[in-house]
Design a protein around this motif. Structure first.
Motif, PDB file in Angstrom:
ATOM      1  N   LEU A 211       0.878  -1.165   0.000  1.00 40.04           N
ATOM      2  CA  LEU A 211       0.000   0.000   0.000  1.00 40.04           C
ATOM      3  C   LEU A 211       0.916   1.214   0.000  1.00 40.04           C
ATOM      4  O   LEU A 211       1.674   1.418   0.944  1.00 40.04           O
ATOM      5  N   GLU A 212       0.869   1.995  -1.077  1.00 38.11           N
ATOM      6  CA  GLU A 212       1.810   3.103  -1.239  1.00 38.11           C
ATOM      7  C   GLU A 212       1.293   4.438  -0.739  1.00 38.11           C
ATOM      8  O   GLU A 212       2.071   5.347  -0.492  1.00 38.11           O
ATOM      9  N   LYS A 213      -0.042   4.570  -0.608  1.00 37.65           N
ATOM     10  CA  LYS A 213      -0.577   5.829  -0.102  1.00 37.65           C
ATOM     11  C   LYS A 213      -1.808   5.590   0.750  1.00 37.65           C
ATOM     12  O   LYS A 213      -2.484   4.567   0.619  1.00 37.65           O
ATOM     13  N   LEU A 214      -2.077   6.528   1.610  1.00 36.50           N
ATOM     14  CA  LEU A 214      -3.204   6.456   2.536  1.00 36.50           C
ATOM     15  C   LEU A 214      -4.511   6.377   1.756  1.00 36.50           C
ATOM     16  O   LEU A 214      -4.737   7.161   0.838  1.00 36.50           O
ATOM     17  N   PRO A 215      -5.385   5.435   2.108  1.00 41.33           N
ATOM     18  CA  PRO A 215      -6.641   5.310   1.372  1.00 41.33           C
ATOM     19  C   PRO A 215      -7.627   6.432   1.708  1.00 41.33           C
ATOM     20  O   PRO A 215      -7.550   7.048   2.764  1.00 41.33           O
ATOM     21  N   THR A 216      -8.530   6.659   0.775  1.00 40.97           N
ATOM     22  CA  THR A 216      -9.646   7.592   0.974  1.00 40.97           C
ATOM     23  C   THR A 216     -10.905   6.718   0.911  1.00 40.97           C
ATOM     24  O   THR A 216     -11.046   5.823   1.726  1.00 40.97           O
ATOM     25  N   ALA A 217     -11.763   6.928  -0.060  1.00 38.08           N
ATOM     26  CA  ALA A 217     -12.863   5.999  -0.309  1.00 38.08           C
ATOM     27  C   ALA A 217     -12.349   4.823  -1.139  1.00 38.08           C
ATOM     28  O   ALA A 217     -12.960   3.768  -1.184  1.00 38.08           O
ATOM     29  N   LYS A 218     -11.209   5.019  -1.783  1.00 43.90           N
ATOM     30  CA  LYS A 218     -10.559   3.981  -2.579  1.00 43.90           C
ATOM     31  C   LYS A 218      -9.249   3.585  -1.920  1.00 43.90           C
ATOM     32  O   LYS A 218      -8.629   4.383  -1.224  1.00 43.90           O
ATOM     33  N   ILE A 219      -8.838   2.372  -2.202  1.00 43.63           N
ATOM     34  CA  ILE A 219      -7.553   1.881  -1.725  1.00 43.63           C
ATOM     35  C   ILE A 219      -6.884   1.139  -2.884  1.00 43.63           C
ATOM     36  O   ILE A 219      -7.537   0.363  -3.581  1.00 43.63           O
ATOM     37  N   VAL A 220      -5.612   1.439  -3.108  1.00 39.20           N
ATOM     38  CA  VAL A 220      -4.878   0.859  -4.233  1.00 39.20           C
ATOM     39  C   VAL A 220      -3.722   0.021  -3.699  1.00 39.20           C
ATOM     40  O   VAL A 220      -2.879   0.527  -2.947  1.00 39.20           O
ATOM     41  N   PHE A 221      -3.702  -1.245  -4.092  1.00 39.77           N
ATOM     42  CA  PHE A 221      -2.626  -2.153  -3.730  1.00 39.77           C
ATOM     43  C   PHE A 221      -1.762  -2.433  -4.959  1.00 39.77           C
ATOM     44  O   PHE A 221      -2.283  -2.595  -6.063  1.00 39.77           O
ATOM     45  N   GLN A 222      -0.459  -2.522  -4.737  1.00 37.47           N
ATOM     46  CA  GLN A 222       0.510  -2.904  -5.773  1.00 37.47           C
ATOM     47  C   GLN A 222       1.008  -4.304  -5.431  1.00 37.47           C
ATOM     48  O   GLN A 222       1.181  -4.637  -4.248  1.00 37.47           O
ATOM     49  N   TYR A 223       1.272  -5.106  -6.463  1.00 39.49           N
ATOM     50  CA  TYR A 223       1.716  -6.486  -6.259  1.00 39.49           C
ATOM     51  C   TYR A 223       2.938  -6.793  -7.100  1.00 39.49           C
ATOM     52  O   TYR A 223       3.064  -6.313  -8.228  1.00 39.49           O
TER      53      TYR A 223
END
Length: 134
Positions: A80-92
Motif C-alpha cells: 500500500l503506497e498511499k493512505l486510502p480515501t474511499a478507494k484503496i490501491v494495492f501494488q503487487y
C-alpha cells in the motif's frame, strides 16, 4: 508505505496444458496477498464485512513477465503506497524461488457501506492502523 509478503505454492489445478499458471489465477494470488496484508496489520476482512463494510474490486491490472509453473513456491509482495480515501490501491509483485520477478499488478478497491450500497471513506479503525506508515 506498508508491504507484506505471502507465499503460495502453485497447485496442479492452477496450471494450463503447458504447466504454466493459468492467467486468471493471478487475480486470486493478488487477493490472497491482500487478505494476508490486512491480517498482518490486524484487520480481518471477515470482521470488516461483519461490521458492514466491504471492499469490491473496481480495477485490476496485471503485467505478465515470466510464467509461474506447477509446484513453484511464489512470494506475493503486496504494498500500500498511499493512505486510502474511499478507494484503496494495492501494488503487487510475484517472485519465484529464484527471486525472479514474474508478475506485477495493482488493484483498486472501494470501501462500500453494505446497508446503503454506497461508497464511504475508509473507516477510522482502518486509517488508525495505517496512518503512521505515511
Amino acid at each position: 508505505m506498508i508491504t507484506h509478503q505471502t507465499q503460495i505454492r502453485v497447485r496442479y489445478g492452477e496450471t494450463d496444458q503447458m504447466s504454466y499458471v493459468y492467467y486468471g489465477n493471478y487475480a486470486e494470488y493478488f487477493e490472497t496477498g491482500r487478505i494476508e496484508w490486512l491480517r498482518n496489520i490486524g484487520i480481518s476482512y471477515k470482521a470488516m464485512e461483519e461490521s458492514g463494510v466491504m471492499l469490491p474490486v473496481l480495477d485490476l491490472n496485471v503485467k505478465y513477465l515470466k510464467p509461474a509453473r506447477y509446484d513453484d513456491l511464489l512470494t506475493v509482495k503486496t504494498t500500500l503506497e498511499k493512505l486510502p480515501t474511499a478507494k484503496i490501491v494495492f501494488q503487487y509483485e510475484i517472485f519465484n524461488e529464484n527471486e525472479e520477478l514474474l508478475t506485477t499488478g495493482s488493484t483498486t478497491l472501494v470501501f462500500i457501506d453494505m446497508k446503503k450500497n454506497r461508497p464511504i471513506k475508509a473507516p477510522n479503525y482502518f486509517l488508525n492502523k495505517v496512518k503512521n506508515f505515511f
